[in-house]
Motif scaffolding. Structure first.
Motif, short mmCIF file in Angstrom:
data_model
loop_
_atom_site.label_atom_id
_atom_site.label_comp_id
_atom_site.label_asym_id
_atom_site.label_seq_id
_atom_site.Cartn_x
_atom_site.Cartn_y
_atom_site.Cartn_z
N ARG A 14 -0.98 10.53 3.89
CA ARG A 14 -2.39 10.30 3.54
C ARG A 14 -2.88 8.96 4.07
N SER A 15 -2.00 8.15 4.61
CA SER A 15 -2.42 6.85 5.16
C SER A 15 -3.12 7.00 6.52
N GLN A 71 1.57 10.37 -4.00
CA GLN A 71 0.87 10.80 -2.80
C GLN A 71 1.81 10.77 -1.61
N PRO A 119 2.95 9.88 1.96
CA PRO A 119 2.56 8.75 2.81
C PRO A 119 1.70 9.16 4.01
N THR A 178 4.39 6.27 12.65
CA THR A 178 5.30 5.51 11.81
C THR A 178 6.67 5.24 12.42
N GLU A 224 0.82 -1.21 0.00
CA GLU A 224 0.00 0.00 0.00
C GLU A 224 0.86 1.26 0.00
N LEU A 225 1.92 1.26 0.78
CA LEU A 225 2.81 2.41 0.84
C LEU A 225 3.56 2.58 -0.48
N GLN A 244 1.22 4.25 -2.92
CA GLN A 244 1.06 5.67 -2.65
C GLN A 244 2.26 6.45 -3.15
N ALA A 246 -8.51 8.58 5.93
CA ALA A 246 -7.26 7.98 5.47
C ALA A 246 -7.37 7.71 3.97
N HIS A 247 -6.28 7.96 3.27
CA HIS A 247 -6.14 7.74 1.83
C HIS A 247 -6.92 8.74 0.99
N TRP A 282 1.20 11.24 11.18
CA TRP A 282 1.76 10.12 10.42
C TRP A 282 3.16 9.77 10.95
#
Length: 93
Positions: free
Chosen positions: A17-18, A13, A15, A56, A4-5, A8, A28-29, A52
């Protein structure tokens, strides 16, 4: 790196936005928007990027683990340390 990362990053995009945006309530997203007029932004709001990074990365400055807010000598911060941003970006790269 999770698929998924990678997707993105390929799509251009950020990251961040996760995670949901605490400023404009974007899910999210989904991209951030200007709350007053709904205009879509190309970059996420700073608080979203901070959230984020907090979720993370560990913070090299105050030695907290992911999901734990940064602090300055025991006093909570509203954003993360700059080194934590760097750590999150390196993780995403």
């Amino acid at each position: 790196m999770p698929a998924e990362l990678r997707h993105q990053m390929r799509a251009g995009q950020h990251p961040a936005r996760s995670v949901p945006c605490p400023h404009c309530a974007a899910r999210a997203h989904r991209p951030c928007t200007v709350p007053s007029n709904g205009r879509v932004l190309t970059q996420p709001h700073p608080q979203r990027v901070s959230d984020w990074a907090q979720q993370t990365a560990c913070c090299p400055s105050c030695q907290v683990e992911p999901a734990t807010p940064c602090h300055d000598e025991g006093r909570p911060r509203t954003t993360v340390h700059a080194r934590r941003y760097q750590e999150a970006e390196e993780t995403a790269a």
